[in-house]
Design a protein around this motif. Structure first.
Motif, short mmCIF file in Angstrom:
data_model
loop_
_atom_site.label_atom_id
_atom_site.label_comp_id
_atom_site.label_asym_id
_atom_site.label_seq_id
_atom_site.Cartn_x
_atom_site.Cartn_y
_atom_site.Cartn_z
N VAL A 163 -21.47 8.39 22.61
CA VAL A 163 -21.44 7.13 23.37
C VAL A 163 -22.35 6.13 22.67
CG1 VAL A 163 -21.90 6.05 25.60
CG2 VAL A 163 -21.08 8.41 25.50
N PRO A 164 -21.91 4.89 22.48
CA PRO A 164 -22.77 3.89 21.82
C PRO A 164 -24.11 3.74 22.53
CG PRO A 164 -20.53 3.06 22.03
CD PRO A 164 -20.58 4.35 22.79
N LEU A 165 -25.14 3.45 21.75
CA LEU A 165 -26.50 3.37 22.27
C LEU A 165 -26.62 2.35 23.39
CD1 LEU A 165 -29.54 4.00 22.15
CD2 LEU A 165 -29.72 2.31 20.32
N GLY A 166 -25.99 1.19 23.21
CA GLY A 166 -26.09 0.15 24.24
C GLY A 166 -25.65 0.63 25.60
N LYS A 167 -24.56 1.39 25.64
CA LYS A 167 -24.05 1.89 26.92
C LYS A 167 -25.00 2.89 27.54
CE LYS A 167 -19.98 3.99 29.08
NZ LYS A 167 -18.61 4.53 28.86
N ARG A 168 -25.58 3.78 26.73
CA ARG A 168 -26.50 4.78 27.26
C ARG A 168 -27.78 4.12 27.78
NH1 ARG A 168 -26.05 8.37 29.68
NH2 ARG A 168 -27.54 9.92 28.90
N LEU A 169 -28.30 3.13 27.04
CA LEU A 169 -29.51 2.47 27.51
C LEU A 169 -29.26 1.71 28.82
CD1 LEU A 169 -31.16 1.10 24.23
CD2 LEU A 169 -31.96 2.96 25.69
N ARG A 170 -28.09 1.13 28.95
CA ARG A 170 -27.76 0.43 30.20
C ARG A 170 -27.76 1.40 31.39
NH1 ARG A 170 -25.86 -4.75 30.04
NH2 ARG A 170 -25.57 -5.64 27.97
N GLU A 171 -27.33 2.63 31.14
CA GLU A 171 -27.33 3.62 32.21
C GLU A 171 -28.76 3.99 32.62
OE1 GLU A 171 -24.98 6.75 30.59
OE2 GLU A 171 -23.07 5.78 31.06
#
Length: 302
Positions: A84-92
């Protein structure tokens, strides 16, 4: 309450084993982040992530925090975002509507934590697969024949090695004597890192793992021009009759290991491999990536 004792005990042991494995993986990821000396970034707003253009990057990342009583930043979580792209994981992790974000928001609201931080190291697809090879793929033992021609054994490669490009590692078994009782190994005072007061030192954890490890990595191979099967065959089917003392590297090591003294067994050799698309194999610094993950240099990768 109605579960039989044996089944309940088995379930507890299984869950305990899974928790231990997850903790070990996170320790290893933390060690990688610390070894490349990344700085913690204070989370302030979503514009941070927009500015960093994280939407399509893969990365190793960590989430940290401090308190009003201690400014040192400690790890809350660390992960390899390889699917999963980093941006998506950090948003979670910073979205209060997600389970991960809810935990963080609650601890800040209750003043358990003062500030929340993050750090990340961008990685390529091939480096992500290399870390997968290390952390998720089991070693496969290489059998050998009985001595022929006096004192020479032959390696017997297992079936099922893919005829496709990828990464492979070769290791050998090295038994280390256990530490004397009553002499626990403490963390190296010269390697203390601020912000790890509540989480055991990754460096200390890695040192214990390496010293007690049964299998030592000695070579990382990249099957780009040839297939995994072809590369491993070339390594393990070298003709010991034509072996020269001038040979160097992994092939020399494997060939020398085939020549044994009477009553002495050769070193136990192991392999592991993972398929990777050929187009991705030329990207990244794969040997350095693995060396950082395991904490010691690969003996035969010059």
């Amino acid at each position: 309450d109605e579960m039989p004792t044996t089944k309940r005990t088995l379930k507890i042991k299984q869950e305990s084993s899974e928790d231990t494995q997850k903790r070990d993986v996170m320790q290893n990821i933390m060690q990688i982040l610390e070894s490349v000396q990344l700085k913690w970034e204070l989370f302030q707003s979503w514009t941070d992530f927009s500015r960093l253009h994280l939407s399509n990057k893969l990365a190793i990342f960590g989430i940290g925090y401090n308190t009003r009583w201690k400014e040192d930043i400690r790890y809350h979580y660390a992960e390899i975002s390889s699917q999963v792209p980093l941006g998506k994981r950090l948003r979670e992790y910073f979205n209060s509507e997600k389970p991960e974000g809810r935990v963080i928001m609650t601890r800040v609201q209750k003043m358990n934590w003062k500030n929340v931080y993050y750090k990340f190291l961008e990685i390529t697809i091939s480096e992500a697969r290399c870390l997968e090879l290390h952390m998720e793929i089991d070693w496969i033992p290489i059998a050998h024949s009985k001595p022929t021609g006096g004192n020479v054994v032959q390696y017997l490669l297992p079936g099922g090695i893919p005829k496709s490009p990828g990464l492979y590692a070769i290791g050998y078994e090295e038994c280390q004597p256990p530490s004397p009782l009553g002499e626990p190994r403490g963390p190296d005072p010269g390697h203390e890192t601020p912000g790890e007061l509540e989480v055991p030192s990754p460096q200390a954890s890695l040192r214990v793992d390496v010293e007690s490890a049964r299998i030592i990595y000695c070579y990382l191979g990249i099957a780009e021009v040839r297939t995994l099967q072809q590369c491993l065959f070339l390594h393990f089917q070298a003709n010991t009759k034509t072996f020269s003392k001038d040979w160097v590297g992994i092939n020399a090591f494997l060939s020398q290991n085939c020549v044994v003294e009477p009553g002495v067994s050769p070193k136990s050799i192991y392999i592991k491999f993972v398929e990777v698309e050929r187009d991705f194999l030329s990207a990244g610094s794969l040997v350095e990536c693995l060396e950082k993950a395991i904490g010691y240099p690969l003996k035969f990768n010059n």
